[in-house]
Write a protein that holds these residues in place. Structure first.
Motif, mmCIF file in Angstrom:
data_model
loop_
_atom_site.group_PDB
_atom_site.id
_atom_site.type_symbol
_atom_site.label_atom_id
_atom_site.label_comp_id
_atom_site.label_asym_id
_atom_site.label_seq_id
_atom_site.Cartn_x
_atom_site.Cartn_y
_atom_site.Cartn_z
ATOM 1 N N LYS A 239 11.727 5.452 10.072
ATOM 2 C CA LYS A 239 10.527 4.742 10.282
ATOM 3 C C LYS A 239 10.814 3.372 10.646
ATOM 4 C CE LYS A 239 6.864 7.215 7.912
ATOM 5 N NZ LYS A 239 5.701 6.967 8.923
ATOM 6 N N SER A 240 12.011 2.753 10.013
ATOM 7 C CA SER A 240 12.587 1.237 10.255
ATOM 8 C C SER A 240 12.864 1.189 11.391
ATOM 9 C CB SER A 240 13.664 1.095 9.170
ATOM 10 O OG SER A 240 13.141 1.081 7.916
ATOM 11 N N LYS A 241 13.654 2.245 12.027
ATOM 12 C CA LYS A 241 14.036 2.116 13.300
ATOM 13 C C LYS A 241 12.942 2.027 14.352
ATOM 14 C CE LYS A 241 16.689 4.969 16.660
ATOM 15 N NZ LYS A 241 15.760 5.261 17.831
ATOM 16 N N HIS A 242 11.988 2.796 14.109
ATOM 17 C CA HIS A 242 10.694 2.992 14.878
ATOM 18 C C HIS A 242 9.959 1.366 14.933
ATOM 19 C CE1 HIS A 242 10.463 7.619 14.889
ATOM 20 N NE2 HIS A 242 11.537 7.016 15.737
ATOM 21 N N ASN A 243 9.980 1.145 13.836
ATOM 22 C CA ASN A 243 9.077 -0.237 13.676
ATOM 23 C C ASN A 243 9.795 -1.302 14.426
ATOM 24 O OD1 ASN A 243 7.412 0.854 11.740
ATOM 25 N ND2 ASN A 243 8.488 0.055 9.775
ATOM 26 N N LYS A 250 12.172 -2.290 22.627
ATOM 27 C CA LYS A 250 13.311 -1.797 23.182
ATOM 28 C C LYS A 250 14.038 -0.845 22.163
ATOM 29 C CE LYS A 250 16.213 -5.662 22.049
ATOM 30 N NZ LYS A 250 17.024 -6.882 22.504
ATOM 31 N N LYS A 251 14.719 -0.111 22.832
ATOM 32 C CA LYS A 251 15.649 1.184 22.079
ATOM 33 C C LYS A 251 16.864 0.192 21.357
ATOM 34 C CE LYS A 251 13.238 4.729 22.663
ATOM 35 N NZ LYS A 251 12.679 5.318 21.478
ATOM 36 N N LEU A 252 17.134 0.581 20.065
ATOM 37 C CA LEU A 252 18.415 0.049 19.378
ATOM 38 C C LEU A 252 19.287 0.819 19.292
ATOM 39 C CD1 LEU A 252 15.939 -1.766 16.714
ATOM 40 C CD2 LEU A 252 17.190 -2.969 18.933
ATOM 41 N N ASN A 253 20.407 0.419 19.300
ATOM 42 C CA ASN A 253 21.442 1.160 18.876
ATOM 43 C C ASN A 253 21.693 0.819 17.229
ATOM 44 O OD1 ASN A 253 22.916 1.553 21.311
ATOM 45 N ND2 ASN A 253 23.247 -0.509 21.201
ATOM 46 N N PHE A 254 21.270 2.401 16.625
ATOM 47 C CA PHE A 254 20.956 2.309 15.189
ATOM 48 C C PHE A 254 22.218 3.157 14.390
ATOM 49 C CE2 PHE A 254 18.374 2.148 11.379
ATOM 50 C CZ PHE A 254 17.479 1.167 11.619
ATOM 51 N N LYS A 278 18.739 13.516 14.650
ATOM 52 C CA LYS A 278 17.696 14.004 15.548
ATOM 53 C C LYS A 278 16.830 12.981 16.114
ATOM 54 C CE LYS A 278 17.053 18.541 12.954
ATOM 55 N NZ LYS A 278 16.127 19.372 12.277
ATOM 56 N N GLU A 279 16.964 11.782 15.307
ATOM 57 C CA GLU A 279 16.018 10.604 15.840
ATOM 58 C C GLU A 279 16.991 9.480 16.382
ATOM 59 O OE1 GLU A 279 12.785 10.132 15.657
ATOM 60 O OE2 GLU A 279 12.443 12.075 14.471
#
Length: 327
Positions: A239-243, A250-254, A278-279
């Protein structure tokens, strides 16, 4: 009438007796917690006080000014701002990511910034966990701090973060509220710190003891609890990544970096990694990077169990290479 008054009197006396008995037992739980605290932290000279007062931690009411670099229990200033034209990196986590007991130029974020020549925003703090990252990514104050050109996030995880996802106070003796959420219908509901009644109930030492005993099960070999912890921790991270991606557009390298010195492992991290991958969240462990004993005194401060600067000297270039980070 006299009979009714007599019954009422007996009821009141029994209520008072039970209340005295309850709080006497609650005080005995507090005394035991104090003994355990001093045994586990012999060098900590903090004065412990018996109190049902709940103190709200600074970041819960003033996140905007928390990362000011002014103390061990406040956040750090960003590193590498001289490279502000380059895409930024955000590092989340606990005291390991923060660099507890290290000078600003000894931390992971500092070394990462200057080896890559990119700004790095250290958003970890002492005692934190995955819910603190999630909390920040919901806040306007966070996005006012980090630049729009942020493209990479690294979360530094230790095994205790599974347990921390469940606790309401960091220590049983604490009066400080510890950020806690309950997962309901796939959404996180933050504890209500504005409710005096709820704060009092959470402040009971019997309640704190029960909370810690239950939380401890979330980082053991009991798969029933470990899988629950994986689900919650993974959801905080996802959820932190999506937020962040929604707010930055933009998409992030997470990435999640498991810091695993010696026998201090993240319980069944392989299963947790599957949920994250998976995410699109990549995971690595320090055990994938080096065969050096990160638990040795060379790399770990044994007086307080935190990484030495030498650990980050070793790991930072290996992390950069493994994650294929670019300057």
């Amino acid at each position: 009438m006299k009979k009714a008054l007599k019954i009422l009197y007996i009821v009141i006396i029994n209520i008072i007796f039970l209340a005295v008995l309850f709080f006497a037992f609650d005080y005995s739980v507090y005394r035991q917690a104090c003994k355990e605290f001093h045994e586990q932290h012999p060098n900590d000279k903090s004065e412990l006080k018996y109190s049902y007062k709940t103190v709200i931690s600074d970041y819960l009411y003033d996140l905007e000014h928390f990362f000011n670099g002014k103390g061990m229990y406040l956040g750090r200033l960003p590193d590498g701002l001289e490279y502000k034209d380059k895409p930024a990196i955000v590092v989340f986590g606990c005291s390991y990511a923060f660099g507890q007991y290290l000078n600003p130029n000894q931390t992971f974020s500092y070394k990462l910034a200057h080896q890559l020549k990119r700004p790095v925003y250290n958003r970890g703090a002492v005692g934190w966990s995955t819910q603190h990252m999630y909390y920040q990514t919901l806040s306007d104050a966070f996005y006012n701090d980090i630049p729009k050109n942020t493209d990479t996030v690294i979360y530094v995880m230790i095994g205790d973060h599974l347990r921390r996802s469940q606790i309401e106070h960091f220590f049983i003796t604490d009066k400080w509220a510890y950020l806690h959420y309950t997962l309901k219908n796939d959404e996180f509901i933050q504890d209500n710190y504005n409710s005096k009644l709820a704060n009092f109930f959470r402040a009971l030492y019997i309640r704190k003891r029960y909370n810690h005993v239950l939380a401890q099960k979330y980082q053991t070999n009991d798969m029933k609890y470990v899988r629950k912890a994986h689900k919650i921790v993974a959801k905080f991270i996802i959820k932190s990544k999506h937020n962040m991606e929604d707010r930055l557009g933009k998409k992030l390298n997470f990435y999640v970096l498991y810091y695993e010195p010696g026998d201090w492992k993240v319980s069944f991290r392989g299963e947790l990694s599957v949920l994250l991958m998976k995410e699109g969240i990549k995971t690595i462990s320090t055990t994938d990077l080096t065969d050096e004993d990160l638990f040795s005194k060379e790399y770990m401060m044994h007086e307080n169990w935190h990484p030495q600067e030498k650990a980050w000297n070793l790991l930072t270039p290996l992390i950069i290479e493994k994650l294929q980070l670019k300057d």
